[in-house]
Enzyme design. Sequence first.
Site, PDB file in Angstrom:
ATOM      1  N   TYR A 149       0.849  -1.191   0.000  1.00 47.03           N
ATOM      2  CA  TYR A 149       0.000   0.000   0.000  1.00 47.03           C
ATOM      3  C   TYR A 149       0.886   1.243   0.000  1.00 47.03           C
ATOM      4  O   TYR A 149       1.806   1.358   0.807  1.00 47.03           O
ATOM      5  CB  TYR A 149      -0.888   0.001   1.250  1.00 47.03           C
ATOM      6  CG  TYR A 149      -1.839   1.175   1.347  1.00 47.03           C
ATOM      7  CD1 TYR A 149      -2.881   1.321   0.435  1.00 47.03           C
ATOM      8  CD2 TYR A 149      -1.700   2.135   2.349  1.00 47.03           C
ATOM      9  CE1 TYR A 149      -3.772   2.388   0.530  1.00 47.03           C
ATOM     10  CE2 TYR A 149      -2.588   3.198   2.452  1.00 47.03           C
ATOM     11  CZ  TYR A 149      -3.622   3.319   1.547  1.00 47.03           C
ATOM     12  OH  TYR A 149      -4.492   4.372   1.643  1.00 47.03           O
ATOM     13  N   ASP A 244       9.254   2.747   0.261  1.00 43.81           N
ATOM     14  CA  ASP A 244       8.171   3.419   0.976  1.00 43.81           C
ATOM     15  C   ASP A 244       8.315   3.033   2.442  1.00 43.81           C
ATOM     16  O   ASP A 244       7.911   1.944   2.853  1.00 43.81           O
ATOM     17  CB  ASP A 244       6.818   2.994   0.408  1.00 43.81           C
ATOM     18  CG  ASP A 244       5.658   3.627   1.170  1.00 43.81           C
ATOM     19  OD1 ASP A 244       5.914   4.291   2.194  1.00 43.81           O
ATOM     20  OD2 ASP A 244       4.506   3.439   0.741  1.00 43.81           O
ATOM     21  N   LYS A 272       3.798   8.757   9.166  1.00 43.29           N
ATOM     22  CA  LYS A 272       3.496   8.144  10.459  1.00 43.29           C
ATOM     23  C   LYS A 272       4.436   8.615  11.593  1.00 43.29           C
ATOM     24  O   LYS A 272       4.210   9.670  12.151  1.00 43.29           O
ATOM     25  CB  LYS A 272       3.456   6.615  10.308  1.00 43.29           C
ATOM     26  CG  LYS A 272       2.329   6.230   9.319  1.00 43.29           C
ATOM     27  CD  LYS A 272       1.960   4.775   9.282  1.00 43.29           C
ATOM     28  CE  LYS A 272       0.656   4.595   8.511  1.00 43.29           C
ATOM     29  NZ  LYS A 272       0.758   3.946   7.223  1.00 43.29           N
TER      30      LYS A 272
HETATM   31  C1  LIG Z   1       0.127   4.406   5.890  1.00 41.90           C
HETATM   32  C2  LIG Z   1       0.919   4.198   4.680  1.00 41.90           C
HETATM   33  C3  LIG Z   1       0.817   5.068   3.574  1.00 41.90           C
HETATM   34  C4  LIG Z   1      -0.196   6.157   3.500  1.00 41.90           C
HETATM   35  O1  LIG Z   1      -0.008   7.130   4.483  1.00 41.90           O
HETATM   36  P1  LIG Z   1      -1.247   8.076   4.905  1.00 41.90           P
HETATM   37  O2  LIG Z   1      -0.626   9.016   5.882  1.00 41.90           O
HETATM   38  O3  LIG Z   1      -2.285   7.178   5.467  1.00 41.90           O
HETATM   39  O4  LIG Z   1      -1.702   8.755   3.666  1.00 41.90           O
HETATM   40  C5  LIG Z   1       1.672   4.863   2.514  1.00 41.90           C
HETATM   41  N1  LIG Z   1       2.571   3.870   2.509  1.00 41.90           N
HETATM   42  C6  LIG Z   1       2.696   3.022   3.554  1.00 41.90           C
HETATM   43  C7  LIG Z   1       3.732   1.962   3.510  1.00 41.90           C
HETATM   44  C8  LIG Z   1       1.857   3.146   4.659  1.00 41.90           C
HETATM   45  O5  LIG Z   1       1.966   2.274   5.663  1.00 41.90           O
END
Ligand SMILES: *Cc1c(COP(=O)(O)O)cnc(C)c1O
Length: 432
Positions: A149, A244, A272
């Site tokens: 994701y 990511d 995060k």
């Molecule tokens: C949570 C997450 C996102 C998206 O971040 P948001 O702040 O929810 O938009 C993207 N990549 C990874 C790996 C994530 O865990």
Amino acid sequence: MFTSSLKTTKSEEIFAAAQKLMPGGVSSPVRAFKSVGGQPIVFDRVKGAYVWDVDGNQYIDYVGTWGPAICGHAHPEVIKALHDALEKGTSFGAPCVLENILAEMVIDAVPSIEMVRFVNSGTEACMSVLRLMRAFTGREKIIKFEGCYHGHADMFLVKAGSGVATLGLPDSPGVPKSTTENTLTAPFNNLEAVKALFEQNPDQIAGVILEPVVGNAGFIPPDGGFLPGLRELTREHGALLVFDEVMTGFRIAYGGAQEKFGIMPDLTTLGKVIGGGLPVGAYGGRRDIMQMVAPAGPMYQAGTLSGNPLAMTAGIKTLEILRQPGSYEYLETVTKRLADGLLQIARETGHAVCGGSISGMFGLFFTEGPVHNYEDARKSDLQKFSRFHRGMLEHGVYLAPSQFEAGFTSLAHTDTDIDRTLQAAREVMAKL
Ligand SMILES: *Cc1c(COP(=O)(O)O)cnc(C)c1O
């Protein structure tokens, strides 16, 4: 459906009202508990390793607001710093020294980051980094992995993890084919598939983006040769490697997965943890690539609230706490005790499970495994997971309401919390 021994009258009332006001009653899909059945708990407050709901029930929390609460919720030093920052105003829309401070901390910590741009969410970081990958290479195709994701931007909503996986959604309506036709996908941990995509699309692939440790299809670590193999393949084909690390950054090591596994990506996204519970994302990497970002270069990307002083303050204070000696050793120990304990109890009570942990991140699948990719993860017994989730909730343990989300611990989780969690797991698993 919701036959709980918990008193949840107020949660039910508030969530019923919410469903008339907001789609599904929530601001983000997985919160609605759809895949585990029953209805969500409405939170009132959070502190340390605990959350309290509006009916006064207390839970040991393993969601940690999906990762940011790595020092424990509402850490007194973070709250104090925020109080002080608040006095100076909530938004500047102009340069502020707090951005320099957090930027320097990020650059010092994350091995591959030489320059950084702050944004407001992980989604924004990933969509910006994608534009940058394309701008820098002059190529349009990208490779992502099934079950990973990268936020909810159109180009990434192909075989995506997190809520998309949790709800079993096909790729989302509203995403035009034209925006995803350049998104190629491969199974995680499958270098051969990536190699084949490079061969089928010569000189067209801008780069490979991945969660170096998957957290959005459940917890799936990389096999030994996978990350080095991707580094080699991308280099060979003149493509960029993008980690990511929105979830893994400052979580599985202070310098993220790239420090943990000793692999240098070209670009990295963060989010995060670096916001310490306020909305922050960031992308950064090699200086020659980052110099393409406006106004240093031609690739446009902007944000009214980006570099917000409150968000920078929470991030700075959180990293200050995390970088104290012993933080990651503590997370590693406490989380391993939890993950190993859960596996052992599950096996003793006759359930097929697999899972593990790295630092403050863990996962448990209700399948024998091993789980190397999203397809393996989907062999989990989701009905059993739902009953486990509900049982744990009733025993005062708040787990992510999806088999396809990793769990998180924090510096505030004590051995006693782990013991209580394992005791609850023993009672719940015995009756599954
Ligand atoms: C949570 C997450 C996102 C998206 O971040 P948001 O702040 O929810 O938009 C993207 N990549 C990874 C790996 C994530 O865990």
